[in-house]
Motif scaffolding. Structure first.
Motif, mmCIF file in Angstrom:
data_model
loop_
_atom_site.group_PDB
_atom_site.id
_atom_site.type_symbol
_atom_site.label_atom_id
_atom_site.label_comp_id
_atom_site.label_asym_id
_atom_site.label_seq_id
_atom_site.Cartn_x
_atom_site.Cartn_y
_atom_site.Cartn_z
ATOM 1 N N GLU A 178 -8.760 -11.487 2.057
ATOM 2 C CA GLU A 178 -8.582 -10.388 1.114
ATOM 3 C C GLU A 178 -9.906 -9.920 0.497
ATOM 4 O OE1 GLU A 178 -5.765 -8.906 0.749
ATOM 5 O OE2 GLU A 178 -4.494 -10.344 1.827
ATOM 6 N N LEU A 179 -9.985 -8.621 0.319
ATOM 7 C CA LEU A 179 -11.132 -8.021 -0.364
ATOM 8 C C LEU A 179 -11.008 -8.294 -1.863
ATOM 9 C CD1 LEU A 179 -13.646 -6.223 -0.358
ATOM 10 C CD2 LEU A 179 -12.134 -4.235 -0.447
ATOM 11 N N ILE A 180 -11.996 -8.975 -2.426
ATOM 12 C CA ILE A 180 -11.929 -9.298 -3.852
ATOM 13 C C ILE A 180 -13.075 -8.665 -4.639
ATOM 14 C CG2 ILE A 180 -10.680 -11.460 -3.482
ATOM 15 C CD1 ILE A 180 -13.400 -12.900 -3.900
ATOM 16 N N ASP A 181 -14.002 -8.021 -3.964
ATOM 17 C CA ASP A 181 -15.114 -7.359 -4.653
ATOM 18 C C ASP A 181 -14.580 -6.081 -5.304
ATOM 19 O OD1 ASP A 181 -17.318 -5.746 -5.349
ATOM 20 O OD2 ASP A 181 -18.549 -6.584 -3.755
ATOM 21 N N PRO A 182 -14.530 -6.025 -6.641
ATOM 22 C CA PRO A 182 -13.925 -4.859 -7.295
ATOM 23 C C PRO A 182 -14.697 -3.568 -7.062
ATOM 24 C CG PRO A 182 -14.938 -6.301 -8.916
ATOM 25 C CD PRO A 182 -14.984 -7.033 -7.612
ATOM 26 N N VAL A 183 -15.998 -3.681 -6.812
ATOM 27 C CA VAL A 183 -16.799 -2.474 -6.587
ATOM 28 C C VAL A 183 -16.434 -1.844 -5.242
ATOM 29 C CG1 VAL A 183 -19.127 -1.555 -6.315
ATOM 30 C CG2 VAL A 183 -18.667 -3.330 -8.033
ATOM 31 N N ILE A 184 -16.407 -2.670 -4.189
ATOM 32 C CA ILE A 184 -16.038 -2.150 -2.867
ATOM 33 C C ILE A 184 -14.574 -1.724 -2.852
ATOM 34 C CG2 ILE A 184 -15.825 -2.722 -0.427
ATOM 35 C CD1 ILE A 184 -18.147 -4.629 -0.740
ATOM 36 N N GLN A 185 -13.735 -2.508 -3.542
ATOM 37 C CA GLN A 185 -12.322 -2.136 -3.578
ATOM 38 C C GLN A 185 -12.126 -0.787 -4.249
ATOM 39 O OE1 GLN A 185 -9.028 -4.141 -2.475
ATOM 40 N NE2 GLN A 185 -9.326 -1.965 -2.194
ATOM 41 N N ARG A 186 -12.875 -0.516 -5.298
ATOM 42 C CA ARG A 186 -12.771 0.790 -5.953
ATOM 43 C C ARG A 186 -13.205 1.894 -4.988
ATOM 44 N NH1 ARG A 186 -12.220 2.908 -10.928
ATOM 45 N NH2 ARG A 186 -12.181 0.835 -11.917
ATOM 46 N N GLU A 187 -14.275 1.636 -4.239
ATOM 47 C CA GLU A 187 -14.707 2.643 -3.271
ATOM 48 C C GLU A 187 -13.620 2.910 -2.230
ATOM 49 O OE1 GLU A 187 -18.221 0.901 -1.691
ATOM 50 O OE2 GLU A 187 -19.470 1.348 -3.464
ATOM 51 N N ARG A 188 -13.000 1.846 -1.733
ATOM 52 C CA ARG A 188 -11.950 2.004 -0.712
ATOM 53 C C ARG A 188 -10.758 2.774 -1.270
ATOM 54 N NH1 ARG A 188 -11.837 -2.666 2.938
ATOM 55 N NH2 ARG A 188 -13.974 -2.932 3.731
ATOM 56 N N LEU A 189 -10.316 2.405 -2.472
ATOM 57 C CA LEU A 189 -9.151 3.067 -3.061
ATOM 58 C C LEU A 189 -9.478 4.491 -3.496
ATOM 59 C CD1 LEU A 189 -7.424 0.219 -5.115
ATOM 60 C CD2 LEU A 189 -6.779 1.147 -2.895
ATOM 61 N N THR A 190 -10.716 4.725 -3.890
ATOM 62 C CA THR A 190 -11.119 6.093 -4.225
ATOM 63 C C THR A 190 -11.029 6.989 -2.996
ATOM 64 O OG1 THR A 190 -12.574 5.351 -6.004
ATOM 65 C CG2 THR A 190 -12.984 7.537 -5.105
ATOM 66 N N GLU A 191 -11.480 6.464 -1.858
ATOM 67 C CA GLU A 191 -11.374 7.223 -0.608
ATOM 68 C C GLU A 191 -9.908 7.455 -0.252
ATOM 69 O OE1 GLU A 191 -12.059 9.402 2.669
ATOM 70 O OE2 GLU A 191 -13.493 8.851 1.081
ATOM 71 N N GLN A 192 -9.078 6.447 -0.474
ATOM 72 C CA GLN A 192 -7.646 6.623 -0.224
ATOM 73 C C GLN A 192 -7.057 7.698 -1.130
ATOM 74 O OE1 GLN A 192 -5.074 4.815 1.842
ATOM 75 N NE2 GLN A 192 -6.965 4.735 3.039
ATOM 76 N N SER A 193 -7.465 7.698 -2.390
ATOM 77 C CA SER A 193 -6.920 8.697 -3.327
ATOM 78 C C SER A 193 -7.365 10.101 -2.949
ATOM 79 C CB SER A 193 -7.326 8.353 -4.765
ATOM 80 O OG SER A 193 -8.716 8.512 -4.948
ATOM 81 N N ARG A 194 -8.584 10.227 -2.387
ATOM 82 C CA ARG A 194 -9.032 11.534 -1.905
ATOM 83 C C ARG A 194 -8.148 12.009 -0.752
ATOM 84 N NH1 ARG A 194 -14.559 9.363 -2.097
ATOM 85 N NH2 ARG A 194 -15.592 10.074 -4.004
ATOM 86 N N LEU A 195 -7.807 11.082 0.145
ATOM 87 C CA LEU A 195 -6.909 11.436 1.239
ATOM 88 C C LEU A 195 -5.544 11.853 0.704
ATOM 89 C CD1 LEU A 195 -7.747 8.541 3.757
ATOM 90 C CD2 LEU A 195 -8.456 10.943 3.925
ATOM 91 N N ALA A 196 -5.076 11.137 -0.319
ATOM 92 C CA ALA A 196 -3.783 11.479 -0.916
ATOM 93 C C ALA A 196 -3.838 12.858 -1.555
ATOM 94 C CB ALA A 196 -3.383 10.429 -1.955
ATOM 95 N N ALA A 197 -4.932 13.145 -2.260
ATOM 96 C CA ALA A 197 -5.083 14.462 -2.886
ATOM 97 C C ALA A 197 -5.171 15.566 -1.848
ATOM 98 C CB ALA A 197 -6.332 14.470 -3.770
#
Length: 482
Positions: free
Chosen positions: A408-427
């Protein structure tokens, strides 16, 4: 139905209840079978019992009537209603008021008939529940639509349907037992969520009136289970329903059951060992280790293979594919082989589509497909030694995905980057992309321990051991209204 309604009215008129609160059962059909199966033809025991069951066969002949009473599990017992033992009124009422499908209570002596059939010689009877609809003919198969839409009829007349229910329960209990033996703690997480995440899937939308808040049904249990690990519950799991507003076919249902589990200081290899032990324990529980599928024979007892996505695809298409292979090359490969792809897909998406098309159906024996491109699993960590891939696997058995796991990815900085990219796709209109979950990221910022996690589809596990489609393994699957 009108005739049966008239009989119900007649029962009431004669002072016989159609739907009593209970009947004085002393033994079940199953227990009578167990205790008296040794009787020889013509034996009389002198033992008087009260027993109830559903009437599934009747033969009314003069002064002696015969009926087969069926218990819930399909076990049957003969009831004999005679003029000599039951009296004229009981015999007449039986002939005139009892139909196939009724639940009846009979009282009398346990005997073996002259033909050797274990029976109750009835001296009294009463209605336990009057059936207002005729039950299906036992020797004729129900069509698939009726079996699935009216599952209660399927269970009533087809022993195989009950066997699936019992097999499913045995498998789920086995999964839970393995987790308990490994000191995992079972918890429950919210089904109603403010932000959907943990998978790439389209959620069901709803609205909470109390907060005037739009919400979704969960598409996975992952993010809350990880919160629990952050809080110190080092081994945690949940077996429960998840909901995805997507297609319906022989392998997909809008609501289905999964187990997800997370272990502090575990990784993808820890999870591979655990899921293999779970599936083998289930195989032992149901006594099935080799399974015939439409793609070939699955042998669970051999060594479970590992296959990288890029090497597997390279072998299938006859040329080397790496994380650096450009999207244009992958589109050419797709075009040459008649695979339709979206022009907007990037190289990672094309790799996944081609792998699913050419490789996955060929993987019959258990295979851990690993080393995925990063976009395949936004919650998995980068591989510790292989650039351009992540530490994640899908377990393929019989050409179908059964489970998945990550380091599992536990680095909050990288995880934020990944989820931010996901949210852009959602938008941008991608209804399957994850949303940015600030509370989940806040939890990671308190330092999550290194962990491994897996998800296993319970329904697909049942499908593996039964050879059935998902609608057959879910007791009451969602169907279009009649």
């Amino acid at each position: 139905m009108q005739i049966r309604m008239d009989k119900r009215a007649e029962l009431i008129k004669r002072g016989r209840e159609s739907y009593p609160v209970g009947v004085p059962v002393t033994l079940t059909i199953q227990s009578i079978r167990e205790q008296y199966e040794h009787l020889e033809a013509g034996d009389e025991t002198g033992d008087v019992v009260g027993v109830a069951g559903r009437v599934v066969f009747m033969r009314n002949t003069g002064k002696l009537c015969f009926a087969s009473l069926q218990a819930g599990d399909g076990t049957r017992l003969q009831a004999m209603i005679s003029l000599a033992k039951a009296g004229q009124e009981n015999l007449d009422d039986w002939k005139g008021l009892v139909d196939l499908g009724d639940h009846v209570f009979v009282h009398g002596e346990v005997i073996s008939s002259r033909r050797g059939e274990l029976s109750v010689m009835v001296d009294d009877w009463s209605m336990a529940s009057k059936s207002l609809r005729p039950m299906p003919t036992l020797h004729k198969d129900l069509n698939e639509e009726t079996r699935i839409r009216q599952r209660y009829l399927d269970l009533m007349v087809r022993p195989e349907a009950q066997e699936i229910v019992r097999k499913r329960a045995k498998i789920i209990n086995t999964v839970r037992q393995v987790m308990n033996d490994d000191d995992y703690v079972e918890i429950e997480t919210p089904m109603l969520q403010l932000v959907h995440g943990g998978a790439t899937a389209r959620p069901f939308a709803t609205h909470l009136n109390a907060f005037d808040q739009d919400m979704t049904l969960r598409i996975a249990t992952e993010l809350y289970l990880k919160r629990a690990v952050v809080g110190g519950i080092d081994r945690v799991f949940e077996i429960g329903r998840v909901f995805r507003n997507e297609g319906v076919d022989s392998t997909h249902s809008p609501e289905f059951t999964t187990i997800e589990a997370y272990q502090a200081y575990g990784d993808q290899y820890t999870m591979a060992d655990l899921i293999q032990r779970i599936i083998m324990a289930c195989a032992d529980a149901v006594g099935i280790h080799q399974i015939e599928t439409e793609n070939g024979t699955v042998d669970l007892t051999g060594e479970w293979a590992w296959l990288g996505v890029y090497p597997g695809l390279s072998e299938a298409v006859g040329q080397e594919i790496t994380p650096e292979t450009p999207a244009s090359t992958l589109r050419e490969i797709a075009a040459e082989r008649g695979v339709s792809v979206d022009p907007a897909w990037d190289a990672e998406k094309l790799v996944m589509e081609l792998f699913e098309e050419f490789v996955e159906p060929t993987l019959i024996n258990p295979t851990f497909v690993c080393d995925y491109p990063p976009s395949a699993q936004p919650l998995a960590r980068p591989h510790r030694s292989k650039p351009g891939v992540i530490e994640a696997w899908d377990l393929i058995i019989g050409g179908m995905e059964r489970g998945t796991a990550f380091s599992e990815l536990i680095d909050p900085v990288i995880q934020r980057e990944r989820l931010t990219e996901q949210s852009r796709l959602a938008a941008g209109g991608d209804e399957e992309a994850m949303q940015l979950d600030e509370d989940f990221l806040r939890a990671l910022e308190y330092a999550a321990p290194p962990m491994g996690g897996f998800g296993l589809g319970i329904d697909r596990l049942i499908m593996l051991f039964t050879g059935l489609g998902i609608r057959e393994t879910i007791l009451f699957p969602l169907m279009k209204p009649e």
